[in-house]
Design a protein around this motif. Sequence first.
Motif, PDB file in Angstrom:
ATOM      1  N   ALA A  47       2.372 -42.825   6.259  1.00  7.93           N
ATOM      2  CA  ALA A  47       3.137 -42.261   5.626  1.00  7.93           C
ATOM      3  C   ALA A  47       2.283 -41.912   3.932  1.00  7.93           C
ATOM      4  CB  ALA A  47       4.589 -43.000   5.948  1.00  7.93           C
ATOM      5  N   CYS A  48       2.549 -41.221   3.092  1.00  6.18           N
ATOM      6  CA  CYS A  48       2.917 -40.982   2.375  1.00  6.18           C
ATOM      7  C   CYS A  48       4.035 -40.745   1.338  1.00  6.18           C
ATOM      8  CB  CYS A  48       1.784 -40.880   1.181  1.00  6.18           C
ATOM      9  SG  CYS A  48      -0.053 -40.416   3.035  1.00  6.18           S
ATOM     10  N   ILE A  49       4.496 -41.703   0.352  1.00  5.68           N
ATOM     11  CA  ILE A  49       5.659 -41.575  -0.263  1.00  5.68           C
ATOM     12  C   ILE A  49       5.191 -41.221  -2.018  1.00  5.68           C
ATOM     13  CG2 ILE A  49       7.967 -42.401  -1.212  1.00  5.68           C
ATOM     14  CD1 ILE A  49       7.155 -43.310   1.917  1.00  5.68           C
ATOM     15  N   PRO A  90      -1.056 -37.613  12.846  1.00  3.16           N
ATOM     16  CA  PRO A  90      -0.557 -39.140  12.474  1.00  3.16           C
ATOM     17  C   PRO A  90      -0.275 -39.113  11.209  1.00  3.16           C
ATOM     18  CG  PRO A  90      -2.807 -39.202  12.726  1.00  3.16           C
ATOM     19  CD  PRO A  90      -2.350 -37.655  12.606  1.00  3.16           C
ATOM     20  N   ILE A  91      -0.432 -38.120  10.180  1.00  4.47           N
ATOM     21  CA  ILE A  91      -0.107 -38.229   8.703  1.00  4.47           C
ATOM     22  C   ILE A  91       1.070 -37.603   8.404  1.00  4.47           C
ATOM     23  CG2 ILE A  91      -1.155 -37.790   6.703  1.00  4.47           C
ATOM     24  CD1 ILE A  91      -3.486 -38.636   7.697  1.00  4.47           C
ATOM     25  N   ALA A 116       0.216 -39.528  -1.290  1.00  2.92           N
ATOM     26  CA  ALA A 116      -0.616 -39.025  -1.142  1.00  2.92           C
ATOM     27  C   ALA A 116      -2.265 -38.865  -1.763  1.00  2.92           C
ATOM     28  CB  ALA A 116       0.564 -37.573  -0.772  1.00  2.92           C
ATOM     29  N   LEU A 117      -2.176 -38.834  -3.121  1.00  2.00           N
ATOM     30  CA  LEU A 117      -3.404 -38.682  -3.921  1.00  2.00           C
ATOM     31  C   LEU A 117      -3.973 -40.032  -2.901  1.00  2.00           C
ATOM     32  CD1 LEU A 117      -2.071 -38.842  -7.195  1.00  2.00           C
ATOM     33  CD2 LEU A 117      -2.666 -36.609  -4.816  1.00  2.00           C
ATOM     34  N   LEU A 118      -3.683 -41.000  -2.302  1.00  2.41           N
ATOM     35  CA  LEU A 118      -4.688 -42.543  -2.493  1.00  2.41           C
ATOM     36  C   LEU A 118      -4.821 -42.348  -0.782  1.00  2.41           C
ATOM     37  CD1 LEU A 118      -2.470 -45.535  -2.705  1.00  2.41           C
ATOM     38  CD2 LEU A 118      -4.247 -44.504  -4.232  1.00  2.41           C
ATOM     39  N   ALA A 119      -4.550 -41.235  -0.357  1.00  4.90           N
ATOM     40  CA  ALA A 119      -4.867 -40.888   1.173  1.00  4.90           C
ATOM     41  C   ALA A 119      -6.010 -39.729   0.432  1.00  4.90           C
ATOM     42  CB  ALA A 119      -3.418 -40.071   1.942  1.00  4.90           C
ATOM     43  N   ALA A 120      -5.805 -38.411  -0.014  1.00  6.81           N
ATOM     44  CA  ALA A 120      -7.326 -37.837  -0.162  1.00  6.81           C
ATOM     45  C   ALA A 120      -7.903 -38.457  -0.455  1.00  6.81           C
ATOM     46  CB  ALA A 120      -6.008 -37.584  -1.286  1.00  6.81           C
ATOM     47  N   MET A 121      -8.190 -39.295  -1.875  1.00  5.12           N
ATOM     48  CA  MET A 121      -9.321 -40.804  -2.395  1.00  5.12           C
ATOM     49  C   MET A 121      -9.704 -40.783  -1.426  1.00  5.12           C
ATOM     50  SD  MET A 121      -7.452 -41.885  -5.638  1.00  5.12           S
ATOM     51  CE  MET A 121      -8.464 -42.644  -6.040  1.00  5.12           C
ATOM     52  N   ARG A 175      -2.003 -30.680   7.036  1.00  3.56           N
ATOM     53  CA  ARG A 175      -1.039 -29.573   5.871  1.00  3.56           C
ATOM     54  C   ARG A 175      -0.206 -31.334   5.200  1.00  3.56           C
ATOM     55  NH1 ARG A 175       2.477 -28.961   9.673  1.00  3.56           N
ATOM     56  NH2 ARG A 175       4.272 -28.486   7.632  1.00  3.56           N
ATOM     57  N   CYS A 176      -0.351 -31.374   3.626  1.00  2.41           N
ATOM     58  CA  CYS A 176      -0.013 -32.496   3.514  1.00  2.41           C
ATOM     59  C   CYS A 176       1.140 -31.905   2.094  1.00  2.41           C
ATOM     60  CB  CYS A 176      -0.873 -33.583   3.432  1.00  2.41           C
ATOM     61  SG  CYS A 176      -2.189 -32.102   1.434  1.00  2.41           S
TER      62      CYS A 176
END
Length: 309
Positions: free
Chosen positions: A103-105, A153-154, A109-114, A122-123
């Motif tokens: 779960a990105c707050i 899962p994201i 989300a930028l950390l998950a993208a990196m 989709r995000c």
Amino acid sequence: MNEVFFILTPNYLALDHAGPAEAMRIAIDEGARLRLHTVGPAAECVSSLGLVSHVAPLPEKLPKHALLVLVGTVDEDRDYSTAPAQQLVAWLAQSVRADTRIACICSGALLAAMAGLLNGRRCTTHHALTSKLAALAPGARVEQDRIFVEDGPIATSAGITAGIDLALWLIEQQAGAALAARVARRMVVYARRDGTAAQLSPFMAHRNHLNPALHKAQDLIAADPAQHWTLSNLAERVHISERHLCRLFRTHTASSVVAYRQALQIEVARDRLALGATVETAAEAAGFGSARTLRRVWKQIVGGTPAKR
């Protein structure tokens, strides 16, 4: 027992952490089988408010079905270029399991993208960061103006308080709608927004101008959208001519007084429907006069038909 790891990086946004974490804590108090951990790549993290958090190290191995919550930060360009943030990105790329949920707050989300976790998914993120997210995850489908988006899962959420909406959604999935509703009530978050809701409420839209008469007119409508505001009585209340008021609405809202009020009425009706009201009751509360009128205006503004959610 489901393990939830809140992951902090230096200069993290305090509310990005506290809002979802409090929702989870209250869920545990209400009977949810969750266990919370606060971890990070640095042993000590200072928040946006100067609060110091002492965190545990990132786990060497994640348990099955763990939930990772990536918390946003104040200055993404600066904060995510630091050694701790880069360490976290590398850890995410190596440690996330097939059954791990994320779960990105906000800017989390930028950390998950990196870490390459959003490709093909989709995000969303804070509306000011969607272009940056798209650049970091060119294989992702970045959705604009969404409270949160879940793809497999994201899950990713918009800015700051939207993390509470996402947390309530995750609690509902883990522990059921009834428990999530109790958490929302204790947090005084009665009308929980879902992932389809826009980031910018109609009550807040078209307010970035400096005209005091128009602000006053908008305040009057927003205070009671159900009232039958005519152009004449509204112009009289703000002490300008009807013609000038119409011109101000066209210039600053790109709509008429009627259209502006109807957008707010639809939002009132949407909130009532989310709380379980019938279409007829929602129409009355929003000042439409009849369910037929609500359906007609809903189709024009939203598309489709209103229904209990």
